[in-house]
Design an enzyme around this catalytic site. Structure first.
Site, PDB file in Angstrom:
ATOM      1  N   LYS A  13       0.837  -1.212   0.000  1.00  0.00           N
ATOM      2  CA  LYS A  13       0.000   0.000   0.000  1.00  0.00           C
ATOM      3  C   LYS A  13       0.871   1.261   0.000  1.00  0.00           C
ATOM      4  O   LYS A  13       0.670   2.169  -0.798  1.00  0.00           O
ATOM      5  CB  LYS A  13      -0.943   0.010   1.234  1.00  0.00           C
ATOM      6  CG  LYS A  13      -1.857  -1.195   1.317  1.00  0.00           C
ATOM      7  CD  LYS A  13      -2.785  -1.143   2.529  1.00  0.00           C
ATOM      8  CE  LYS A  13      -2.071  -1.221   3.864  1.00  0.00           C
ATOM      9  NZ  LYS A  13      -1.366  -2.496   4.128  1.00  0.00           N
ATOM     10  N   ARG A  89     -10.214   0.042   8.579  1.00  0.00           N
ATOM     11  CA  ARG A  89      -9.669  -1.281   8.889  1.00  0.00           C
ATOM     12  C   ARG A  89     -10.713  -2.201   9.491  1.00  0.00           C
ATOM     13  O   ARG A  89     -10.393  -3.327   9.858  1.00  0.00           O
ATOM     14  CB  ARG A  89      -8.542  -1.124   9.887  1.00  0.00           C
ATOM     15  CG  ARG A  89      -7.178  -1.095   9.242  1.00  0.00           C
ATOM     16  CD  ARG A  89      -6.147  -0.887  10.312  1.00  0.00           C
ATOM     17  NE  ARG A  89      -4.969  -1.653  10.097  1.00  0.00           N
ATOM     18  CZ  ARG A  89      -3.896  -1.185   9.468  1.00  0.00           C
ATOM     19  NH1 ARG A  89      -3.886   0.008   8.961  1.00  0.00           N
ATOM     20  NH2 ARG A  89      -2.843  -1.953   9.339  1.00  0.00           N
ATOM     21  N   ARG A 123      11.754  -5.210   5.167  1.00  0.00           N
ATOM     22  CA  ARG A 123      11.546  -3.796   4.815  1.00  0.00           C
ATOM     23  C   ARG A 123      12.481  -2.875   5.608  1.00  0.00           C
ATOM     24  O   ARG A 123      12.674  -3.051   6.809  1.00  0.00           O
ATOM     25  CB  ARG A 123      10.098  -3.403   5.111  1.00  0.00           C
ATOM     26  CG  ARG A 123       9.865  -1.895   4.982  1.00  0.00           C
ATOM     27  CD  ARG A 123       8.412  -1.511   5.065  1.00  0.00           C
ATOM     28  NE  ARG A 123       7.730  -2.124   6.177  1.00  0.00           N
ATOM     29  CZ  ARG A 123       6.423  -2.253   6.252  1.00  0.00           C
ATOM     30  NH1 ARG A 123       5.656  -1.834   5.268  1.00  0.00           N
ATOM     31  NH2 ARG A 123       5.867  -2.816   7.299  1.00  0.00           N
ATOM     32  N   ARG A 154      11.103  -0.792  11.191  1.00  0.00           N
ATOM     33  CA  ARG A 154      10.000  -0.419  12.083  1.00  0.00           C
ATOM     34  C   ARG A 154       9.932  -1.359  13.286  1.00  0.00           C
ATOM     35  O   ARG A 154      10.191  -2.560  13.145  1.00  0.00           O
ATOM     36  CB  ARG A 154       8.668  -0.510  11.300  1.00  0.00           C
ATOM     37  CG  ARG A 154       8.266   0.794  10.662  1.00  0.00           C
ATOM     38  CD  ARG A 154       7.168   0.656   9.662  1.00  0.00           C
ATOM     39  NE  ARG A 154       5.988  -0.078  10.111  1.00  0.00           N
ATOM     40  CZ  ARG A 154       4.883  -0.240   9.379  1.00  0.00           C
ATOM     41  NH1 ARG A 154       4.815   0.290   8.169  1.00  0.00           N
ATOM     42  NH2 ARG A 154       3.861  -0.917   9.833  1.00  0.00           N
ATOM     43  N   ARG A 165      -0.453  -8.939  13.322  1.00  0.00           N
ATOM     44  CA  ARG A 165      -1.018  -7.976  12.357  1.00  0.00           C
ATOM     45  C   ARG A 165      -1.762  -8.707  11.257  1.00  0.00           C
ATOM     46  O   ARG A 165      -2.811  -8.260  10.786  1.00  0.00           O
ATOM     47  CB  ARG A 165       0.096  -7.109  11.758  1.00  0.00           C
ATOM     48  CG  ARG A 165       0.588  -6.041  12.734  1.00  0.00           C
ATOM     49  CD  ARG A 165       1.945  -5.499  12.369  1.00  0.00           C
ATOM     50  NE  ARG A 165       2.008  -4.896  11.043  1.00  0.00           N
ATOM     51  CZ  ARG A 165       3.148  -4.625  10.411  1.00  0.00           C
ATOM     52  NH1 ARG A 165       4.307  -4.916  10.970  1.00  0.00           N
ATOM     53  NH2 ARG A 165       3.122  -4.075   9.219  1.00  0.00           N
TER      54      ARG A 165
HETATM   55  P1  AP5 Z   1       4.842  -1.637   1.817  1.00  0.00           P
HETATM   56  O1  AP5 Z   1       4.453  -0.822   0.626  1.00  0.00           O
HETATM   57  O2  AP5 Z   1       5.668  -0.956   2.860  1.00  0.00           O
HETATM   58  O3  AP5 Z   1       3.577  -2.407   2.425  1.00  0.00           O
HETATM   59  P2  AP5 Z   1       2.259  -1.881   3.143  1.00  0.00           P
HETATM   60  O4  AP5 Z   1       1.092  -2.546   2.503  1.00  0.00           O
HETATM   61  O5  AP5 Z   1       2.252  -0.380   3.192  1.00  0.00           O
HETATM   62  O6  AP5 Z   1       2.473  -2.543   4.570  1.00  0.00           O
HETATM   63  P3  AP5 Z   1       2.417  -2.012   6.054  1.00  0.00           P
HETATM   64  O7  AP5 Z   1       3.184  -3.030   6.847  1.00  0.00           O
HETATM   65  O8  AP5 Z   1       2.874  -0.583   6.173  1.00  0.00           O
HETATM   66  O9  AP5 Z   1       0.907  -2.085   6.343  1.00  0.00           O
HETATM   67  P4  AP5 Z   1       0.202  -2.199   7.681  1.00  0.00           P
HETATM   68  O10 AP5 Z   1      -1.198  -2.108   7.233  1.00  0.00           O
HETATM   69  O11 AP5 Z   1       0.553  -3.371   8.506  1.00  0.00           O
HETATM   70  O12 AP5 Z   1       0.823  -0.983   8.523  1.00  0.00           O
HETATM   71  P5  AP5 Z   1       0.221   0.405   9.017  1.00  0.00           P
HETATM   72  O13 AP5 Z   1       1.321   1.364   9.114  1.00  0.00           O
HETATM   73  O14 AP5 Z   1      -0.993   0.773   8.219  1.00  0.00           O
HETATM   74  O15 AP5 Z   1       5.655  -2.910   1.274  1.00  0.00           O
HETATM   75  C1  AP5 Z   1       6.179  -3.886   2.170  1.00  0.00           C
HETATM   76  C2  AP5 Z   1       7.538  -4.393   1.658  1.00  0.00           C
HETATM   77  O16 AP5 Z   1       7.370  -5.090   0.425  1.00  0.00           O
HETATM   78  C3  AP5 Z   1       8.555  -3.292   1.374  1.00  0.00           C
HETATM   79  O17 AP5 Z   1       9.816  -3.752   1.758  1.00  0.00           O
HETATM   80  C4  AP5 Z   1       8.462  -3.094  -0.148  1.00  0.00           C
HETATM   81  O18 AP5 Z   1       9.680  -2.649  -0.668  1.00  0.00           O
HETATM   82  C5  AP5 Z   1       8.121  -4.497  -0.627  1.00  0.00           C
HETATM   83  N1  AP5 Z   1       7.247  -4.515  -1.813  1.00  0.00           N
HETATM   84  C6  AP5 Z   1       6.175  -3.711  -2.057  1.00  0.00           C
HETATM   85  N2  AP5 Z   1       5.593  -4.035  -3.224  1.00  0.00           N
HETATM   86  C7  AP5 Z   1       6.310  -5.101  -3.716  1.00  0.00           C
HETATM   87  C8  AP5 Z   1       6.188  -5.907  -4.880  1.00  0.00           C
HETATM   88  N3  AP5 Z   1       5.213  -5.666  -5.795  1.00  0.00           N
HETATM   89  N4  AP5 Z   1       7.073  -6.924  -5.062  1.00  0.00           N
HETATM   90  C9  AP5 Z   1       8.057  -7.163  -4.143  1.00  0.00           C
HETATM   91  N5  AP5 Z   1       8.221  -6.421  -3.012  1.00  0.00           N
HETATM   92  C10 AP5 Z   1       7.349  -5.402  -2.796  1.00  0.00           C
HETATM   93  O19 AP5 Z   1      -0.331   0.027  10.473  1.00  0.00           O
HETATM   94  C11 AP5 Z   1       0.534  -0.265  11.553  1.00  0.00           C
HETATM   95  C12 AP5 Z   1      -0.275  -0.357  12.856  1.00  0.00           C
HETATM   96  O20 AP5 Z   1      -0.901   0.914  13.141  1.00  0.00           O
HETATM   97  C13 AP5 Z   1      -1.430  -1.355  12.869  1.00  0.00           C
HETATM   98  O21 AP5 Z   1      -0.975  -2.655  13.199  1.00  0.00           O
HETATM   99  C14 AP5 Z   1      -2.361  -0.737  13.943  1.00  0.00           C
HETATM  100  O22 AP5 Z   1      -1.898  -1.062  15.248  1.00  0.00           O
HETATM  101  C15 AP5 Z   1      -2.188   0.756  13.740  1.00  0.00           C
HETATM  102  N6  AP5 Z   1      -3.205   1.320  12.818  1.00  0.00           N
HETATM  103  C16 AP5 Z   1      -2.979   1.874  11.585  1.00  0.00           C
HETATM  104  N7  AP5 Z   1      -4.124   2.262  11.006  1.00  0.00           N
HETATM  105  C17 AP5 Z   1      -5.124   1.946  11.886  1.00  0.00           C
HETATM  106  C18 AP5 Z   1      -6.547   2.072  11.841  1.00  0.00           C
HETATM  107  N8  AP5 Z   1      -7.184   2.571  10.769  1.00  0.00           N
HETATM  108  N9  AP5 Z   1      -7.262   1.630  12.909  1.00  0.00           N
HETATM  109  C19 AP5 Z   1      -6.644   1.103  13.993  1.00  0.00           C
HETATM  110  N10 AP5 Z   1      -5.306   0.936  14.091  1.00  0.00           N
HETATM  111  C20 AP5 Z   1      -4.542   1.350  13.040  1.00  0.00           C
END
Ligand code: AP5
Ligand code: ZN
Length: 211
Positions: A13, A89, A123, A154, A165
């Protein structure tokens, strides 16, 4: 145009948001990034969110919904449109969002579960520009290829928290596909083993159709 980016942790994402921002000018709003910024600056919100994030659980809805509603009310978002990354979410958040904003489409980044753990644990994120990379792309380089900034891992990118997660995603978030499908807004992007650029080409085609 207002879009929601849906996808499991590690689906890409954040990676795709960075491409979309450059080409379509939408404002990128990542609730995870907002919580992490607050953690870094030691705010009350950051301290509260950390406890949930370290356990891979969702931060309480009331906090997250208020935060997003306030951000969407700002002028830049009204003028340029947004892409939400990591919100909604669960069903409650999706219904709340529909009360304060009009979503045009949900881009669902669909990646096989078995590659997510490796992607997340490999990552590295740039402290300076926020760009994320996988260690396999870095070839041993320890600074950001884009800006030379320091790279870090992270706190929640460790196997134990990632397991949790992923559980949270599949038990609480994945069914939002259906929510947006029923509204005729779901655009599923089947990624297979396509790299970031190829995935972006698919998303771009989809967004051009929506424009
Ligand atoms: P990347 O693009 O970084 O992946 P992502 O989908 O953004 O993954 P996240 O881990 O950031 O998502 P998340 O939903 O767990 O975290 P968030 O910060 O929202 O890509 C990942 C890796 O793959 C990278 O190394 C990249 O280079 C590689 N890659 C990408 N595309 C590729 C491809 N096509 N091929 C090969 N490699 C590739 O949430 C974190 C925490 O915050 C949650 O656990 C929760 O506690 C809290 N939180 C956040 N939002 C909320 C909400 N709305 N409500 C409640 N709690 C929340
Ligand atoms: Zn950088």
């Amino acid at each position: 145009m207002n879009i929601v980016l849906l996808g499991a942790p590690g689906a890409g994402k954040g990676t795709q948001a960075s491409f979309i921002k450059k080409n379509f000018g939408l404002i990128h709003i990542s609730t995870g990034d907002i919580f992490r910024e607050n953690m870094r600056s030691g705010t009350e919100l950051g301290l509260m969110a950390k406890k949930y994030m370290d356990e891979g659980r969702l931060v309480p809805d009331s906090v997250t919904c208020d935060l997003v509603r306030d951000r969407l009310a700002q002028d830049d978002v009204k003028k340029r449109g947004y892409m939400l990354d990591g919100f909604p979410r669960n069903m409650f958040q999706a219904q709340e969002l529909d009360k304060f904003s009009k979503v045009d489409a949900c881009i669902d980044i669909d990646v096989a579960v078995d590659c997510l753990m490796d992607r997340i644990c490999g990552r590295r994120v740039c402290k300076n520009c926020g760009e994320s990379y996988h260690i396999s792309m870095l070839d041993g380089v320890t600074v950001c290829p884009g800006c030379g900034g320091e790279l870090y891992q992270r706190d929640d990118d460790n196997p134990k928290t990632v397991e949790s997660r992923l559980d949270t995603y599949f038990s609480q978030t994945a069914y939002l596909e259906r929510y947006y499908g029923d509204q005729g807004k779901l655009r599923k992007i089947a990624c297979g083993d396509l790299g970031p650029d190829e995935v972006y080409q698919k998303i771009k085609a989809c967004l051009l159709e929506l424009e």
